[in-house]
Design an enzyme around this catalytic site. Structure first.
Site, PDB file in Angstrom:
ATOM      1  N   LYS A  10       0.978  -1.196  -0.012  1.00  0.00           N
ATOM      2  CA  LYS A  10       0.143   0.115   0.123  1.00  0.00           C
ATOM      3  C   LYS A  10       0.803   1.185   0.034  1.00  0.00           C
ATOM      4  O   LYS A  10       0.617   2.206  -0.619  1.00  0.00           O
ATOM      5  CB  LYS A  10      -0.851  -0.163   1.129  1.00  0.00           C
ATOM      6  CG  LYS A  10      -2.102  -0.984   1.123  1.00  0.00           C
ATOM      7  CD  LYS A  10      -2.802  -1.268   2.266  1.00  0.00           C
ATOM      8  CE  LYS A  10      -3.876  -2.162   2.071  1.00  0.00           C
ATOM      9  NZ  LYS A  10      -4.567  -2.780   3.357  1.00  0.00           N
TER      10      LYS A  10
ATOM     11  N   GLN B 186      -4.906  -1.373   9.530  1.00  0.00           N
ATOM     12  CA  GLN B 186      -4.593  -2.839   9.033  1.00  0.00           C
ATOM     13  C   GLN B 186      -5.487  -3.881   9.903  1.00  0.00           C
ATOM     14  O   GLN B 186      -5.075  -3.686  11.033  1.00  0.00           O
ATOM     15  CB  GLN B 186      -3.510  -3.066   8.687  1.00  0.00           C
ATOM     16  CG  GLN B 186      -3.101  -4.224   7.988  1.00  0.00           C
ATOM     17  CD  GLN B 186      -3.794  -4.553   6.680  1.00  0.00           C
ATOM     18  OE1 GLN B 186      -3.720  -3.569   5.694  1.00  0.00           O
ATOM     19  NE2 GLN B 186      -4.500  -5.438   6.153  1.00  0.00           N
TER      20      GLN B 186
ATOM     21  N   ASP C  39     -11.435   3.057   3.923  1.00  0.00           N
ATOM     22  CA  ASP C  39     -11.563   1.920   3.943  1.00  0.00           C
ATOM     23  C   ASP C  39     -13.153   1.569   3.884  1.00  0.00           C
ATOM     24  O   ASP C  39     -13.846   0.572   3.541  1.00  0.00           O
ATOM     25  CB  ASP C  39     -11.392   0.985   5.240  1.00  0.00           C
ATOM     26  CG  ASP C  39     -10.196   0.078   4.751  1.00  0.00           C
ATOM     27  OD1 ASP C  39      -9.960  -0.406   3.669  1.00  0.00           O
ATOM     28  OD2 ASP C  39      -9.415  -0.447   6.047  1.00  0.00           O
TER      29      ASP C  39
END
Ligand SMILES: NC(=O)c1ccc[n+]([C@@H]2O[C@H](COP(=O)([O-])OP(=O)(O)OC[C@H]3O[C@@H](n4cnc5c(N)ncnc54)[C@H](OP(=O)(O)O)[C@@H]3O)[C@@H](O)[C@H]2O)c1
Length: 300
Positions: free
Chosen positions: A59, A103, A126
């Site tokens: 990422k 995460q 997200d």
């Protein structure tokens, strides 16, 4: 099936994701030049989970390659919920950070819901915050979870207008199944959501013109479950024994059997997987534009 016909059936998510990342890079450059704003994405990793470390590294690299600022924060496996919440609050207040991703999974002592609730919905790239889930469910502008957004992009690229198509979403998780179903409803599909209590799963699958598999069970969807001419999106990422002490990744669909029925199918790896990070970068640009009141870049 010969090689050419097989290739025609494969939906190449890797190539699509590369094109999307290039468009994101162009949008970043245009925003930076015109408005002096550099989109910034903060990724938080708690602990040493090897798979998470790989995701976070990828990422960060792809964020920088797109011309954005990447901020990486690592906390030890022993970090408390309060420590993580304090970091999230600092990132919420940091004007250089337009997107925040924590995460998952998190260590057992930290409640995922508490952390997701703490992220500013405007920076929730997200798309897991209840505000964004609610905006999506009510058909308003939301930050949409990256994996289902990537699936929708692949479907629209392959099929064009999805309206009226019968779609089956196999799986009802908050991060894939439910938002996927919402996106398909928004696209005017007729949507069925199947799960572990569904009766006659093969029959439900066979009726679908669009079949999305997000169960986390290696090759569960068999070839004869796929209706002739269906478009199959395989979200599953399952590591299985490949013999010789090695392992390999397979999806939730028995690819070799399903390709004989499907008109289009995503491979694993190389299908949905690469779309997820590309959509994260896409969401970060959207979040930046909304936070600064900028028009959305044309071809994003
Ligand atoms: N490509 C990517 O970037 C990406 C991103 C996220 C996830 N994934 C992969 O996608 C898969 C699903 O992830 P997830 O997080 O959504 O998984 P999850 O939270 O474990 O949800 C799995 C869903 O599948 C259903 N299910 C499980 N066994 C079933 C069965 N035998 N018959 C019918 N339904 C069954 C469950 O039903 P119940 O609700 O009834 O229990 C649940 O709704 C995993 O392989 C994951 O690794 C990939």
């Amino acid at each position: 099936m010969n090689d050419a016909s097989r290739a025609a059936h494969i939906i190449d998510g890797k190539a699509f994701a590369a094109r999307l990342r290039a468009r994101v890079g162009e949008a970043v450059s245009a925003i930076t030049t015109a408005h002096g704003v550099v989109p910034g994405l903060a990724v938080v990793l708690v602990g040493e989970n090897p798979a998470s470390q790989v995701y976070v590294r990828n990422k960060a690299r792809q964020t920088r390659e797109a011309g954005m600022q990447s901020f990486e924060h690592r906390l030890p496996d022993s970090a408390s919920e309060d420590e993580l919440l304090a970091l999230v609050r600092r990132l919420n207040a940091d004007a250089a950070v337009h997107g925040i991703l924590v995460q998952l999974p998190l260590p057992a002592q930290i409640r995922e819901a508490a952390v997701i609730d703490a992220i500013d919905p405007a920076k929730d790239v997200d798309g897991f915050h209840v505000s964004n889930a609610g905006l999506l469910a009510t058909g308003r502008d939301a930050l949409v979870p990256c994996t289902p957004l990537g699936c929708l992009m692949l479907l629209e690229d392959r099929l064009g207008d999805l309206s009226g198509l019968r779609a089956l979403v196999l799986g009802r998780s908050n991060i894939v199944g439910k938002p996927m179903a919402q996106l398909l409803i928004r696209s005017s599909c007729t949507v069925t959501v199947a799960h572990s209590r569904t009766r006659d799963l093969p029959g439900e699958c066979r009726r679908a013109e669009i079949l999305i598999a997000a169960v986390g069970r290696p090759r569960m969807v068999q070839g004869e479950w796929v209706g002739d001419g269906a478009t199959v999106i395989d979200v599953g990422i399952n590591r299985v024994d490949a013999g010789n002490g090695k392992s390999r990744l397979v999806g939730d669909v028995d690819f070799d059997a399903a390709i004989g029925h499907a008109a289009g199918i995503t491979p694993v790896p190389g299908g949905v997987g690469p779309m997820t990070i590309a959509c994260l970068l896409h969401n970060t640009v959207l979040a930046t534009c909304r936070q600064h009141g900028l028009p959305l870049p044309a071809r994003l």
